[in-house]
Every structure is written in structure tokens, then in C-alpha cells.
Scaffold this motif. Structure first.
Motif, PDB file in Angstrom:
ATOM      1  N   PHE A  33      -1.230 -10.676  -1.748  1.00 18.21           N
ATOM      2  CA  PHE A  33      -1.697  -9.898  -2.892  1.00 18.21           C
ATOM      3  C   PHE A  33      -2.215 -10.816  -3.993  1.00 18.21           C
ATOM      4  N   TYR A  35      -2.603 -10.286  -8.215  1.00 16.58           N
ATOM      5  CA  TYR A  35      -2.397  -9.490  -9.419  1.00 16.58           C
ATOM      6  C   TYR A  35      -2.945 -10.284 -10.600  1.00 16.58           C
ATOM      7  N   ARG A  94       4.255 -11.299   1.522  1.00 13.88           N
ATOM      8  CA  ARG A  94       5.337 -10.455   2.027  1.00 13.88           C
ATOM      9  C   ARG A  94       5.191 -10.405   3.552  1.00 13.88           C
TER      10      ARG A  94
ATOM     11  N   ASN B  31      11.058  -0.853  -1.183  1.00 16.99           N
ATOM     12  CA  ASN B  31      10.775  -2.230  -1.627  1.00 16.99           C
ATOM     13  C   ASN B  31      11.130  -2.499  -3.080  1.00 16.99           C
ATOM     14  N   ARG B  90       7.449   0.262  -4.413  1.00 20.74           N
ATOM     15  CA  ARG B  90       6.322   0.790  -3.643  1.00 20.74           C
ATOM     16  C   ARG B  90       6.702   2.190  -3.167  1.00 20.74           C
ATOM     17  N   GLY B  94       2.030   4.005  -0.613  1.00 20.98           N
ATOM     18  CA  GLY B  94       1.396   2.819  -1.168  1.00 20.98           C
ATOM     19  C   GLY B  94       1.583   1.584  -0.312  1.00 20.98           C
ATOM     20  N   ALA B  96       1.165  -1.939  -2.125  1.00 22.58           N
ATOM     21  CA  ALA B  96       1.607  -3.030  -2.985  1.00 22.58           C
ATOM     22  C   ALA B  96       2.684  -2.560  -3.949  1.00 22.58           C
ATOM     23  N   LEU B  97       3.345  -3.535  -4.566  1.00 23.38           N
ATOM     24  CA  LEU B  97       4.342  -3.246  -5.587  1.00 23.38           C
ATOM     25  C   LEU B  97       3.656  -2.794  -6.870  1.00 23.38           C
ATOM     26  N   ILE B  98       4.235  -1.764  -7.486  1.00 23.11           N
ATOM     27  CA  ILE B  98       3.815  -1.317  -8.805  1.00 23.11           C
ATOM     28  C   ILE B  98       4.888  -1.764  -9.787  1.00 23.11           C
TER      29      ILE B  98
END
Lengths: 112, 109
Positions: A33, A35, A94, B31, B90, B94, B96-98
Motif C-alpha cells: 500500500f 498512503y 501485508r 484487521n 478494514r 474493503g 486496505a486499512l482505514i
């Protein structure tokens, strides 16, 4: 734990330059990812890659592209850097969907 | 996507005090993670805790997935605990992590 390494801690670039931010992970993880983090806006997802050559746009992909030719490396590309892309950029990896994510040390990019 | 709300936004403590940070989610999450951002900007993993309770030294965390919240407990706080604490999750759909907006903790001696 996986080690995620970003190529630069600090970077200063000029408006209009093409900028490459590199991220490397050492554990053969599938997901990676990018960000960006800005005061008052928190962390926002730019792009996500779930495997080699596979990518998905995140919430703010405009002005960015990505490349993942090998599993361990995920590159963020600013095609023509602008001052509003001055920010902290964070890369993460991940192993797969329901596992823990690990972050690199971050790159503080300033576009002048 | 899911909404992640952290409280309080800021917390000021004397060394030795205990604190509880809270994270609420608008939908069920997977997660779930807690991070501490160090002064140089790196996110340090504290807990991966989709449900249940975990402890690591003076820190512990509890996630009640059915009620969509997680708590981070810091006991006997030290000045080195200062910084920003983030939770992230997540949802089922979804990838990705929010992240929440974070709690900024300041511990003074």
C-alpha cells in the motif's frame, strides 16, 4: 516481523519533476500500500497492490501512478510533482487480507 | 467505506497516570490494529486485535467486534509514550486499512 524500507526519509523536489518513491519489503508479502498523511486529514490511501502487476486505486489516486514488477518492491510515481503533493508518504505491506500490516519509516516529500 | 472515530483527540497526562483511548467503527471490521506514530513519523505496530484482549507490558487492548469498538489502555504512562495513537480497520468489502484521525498523547514528568 516484516521489514518495510522506504528509499528516502526526506526528499525535496521541484514542481514539474517526475518523482519516484520506492518501497521494499523482505517477507514476500502479497499486499502492499501507499498512503499519504496530512495534518487534519489523517492517513489516506493512494494505491493498493494485491500482487505483482496488480493494483487498485485508493481514495486519492489523482496525480499518482504505481509500479509493482516484483513482489518485494512497490513504487509510487508522481508524474509531474506539484506543491499540493508535499506530504508524508507511508508504505505498508501485508501477507494477505486478514493479517497484520507493517509500515515503513515514511518519506517526507517537499515540492518547491 | 467504514468511518473510524477516535476519542479523545488530545490527552495530557502526568507521568504515572493511566489512560484509555477509544476507537469506534461505523461497520463491522476485520484487521483491527493499533499503532503509535513516533516523532520521526514511523507507525509502530502495537496490537493486531480483530477481537478479544491482548496485553504487552504496560499496554493492553480490547476489541468488542459485535459492538464495533476497540479500547487501548496505557498504564503507568511514561514520557516516551507521548505521540499520536492510531487505530485502523478494514471492513468486509474493503481491501486496505482505514484510519482514524488519531489521539495525540502528551505525557509530562
Amino acid at each position: 516481523d516484516v521489514k518495510v524500507t522506504q528509499s528516502s526519509r526526506y526528499l525535496v523536489k521541484r514542481t514539474g519533476e517526475k518523482v519516484f518513491l520506492e518501497c521494499v519489503q523482505d517477507m514476500d508479502h502479497e499486499n502492499m500500500f501507499w498512503y499519504r498523511q496530512d495534518p487534519g486529514l489523517g492517513l489516506r490511501l493512494i494505491y493498493f497492490s494485491y500482487d505483482v502487476k496488480m493494483k487498485e486505486k485508493g481514495d486519492i489516486p489523482e496525480g499518482y501512478s504505481v509500479s509493482r514488477e516484483k513482489k518485494e518492491r512497490f513504487s509510487l510515481i508522481l508524474e509531474s510533482a506539484s506543491t499540493n503533493q508535499t506530504s508524508m508518504y507511508l508504505c505498508a505491506a501485508r501477507r494477505m487480507m486478514n493479517t497484520e500490516a507493517f509500515f515503513g519509516q515514511g518519506t517526507r516529500l517537499t515540492v518547491v | 467505506g467504514i468511518q473510524v472515530e477516535q476519542s479523545p483527540p488530545d490527552l495530557i497526562l502526568q507521568e504515572g497516570a493511566n489512560s484509555t483511548l477509544r476507537c469506534n467503527f461505523s461497520d463491522s471490521v476485520n484487521n483491527l490494529q493499533w499503532f503509535h506514530q513516533n516523532p520521526w513519523g514511523q507507525l509502530i505496530n502495537l496490537f493486531y486485535i480483530p477481537s478479544g484482549t491482548k496485553q504487552n507490558g504496560r499496554l493492553s487492548a480490547t476489541t468488542v467486534a459485535t459492538e464495533r469498538y476497540s479500547l487501548l489502555y496505557i498504564s503507568s504512562s511514561q514520557t516516551t509514550d507521548s505521540g499520536v495513537y492510531f487505530c485502523a480497520g478494514r471492513n468486509q468489502a474493503g481491501t486496505a486499512l482505514i484510519f482514524g484521525k488519531g489521539t495525540t498523547l502528551s505525557v509530562s514528568s
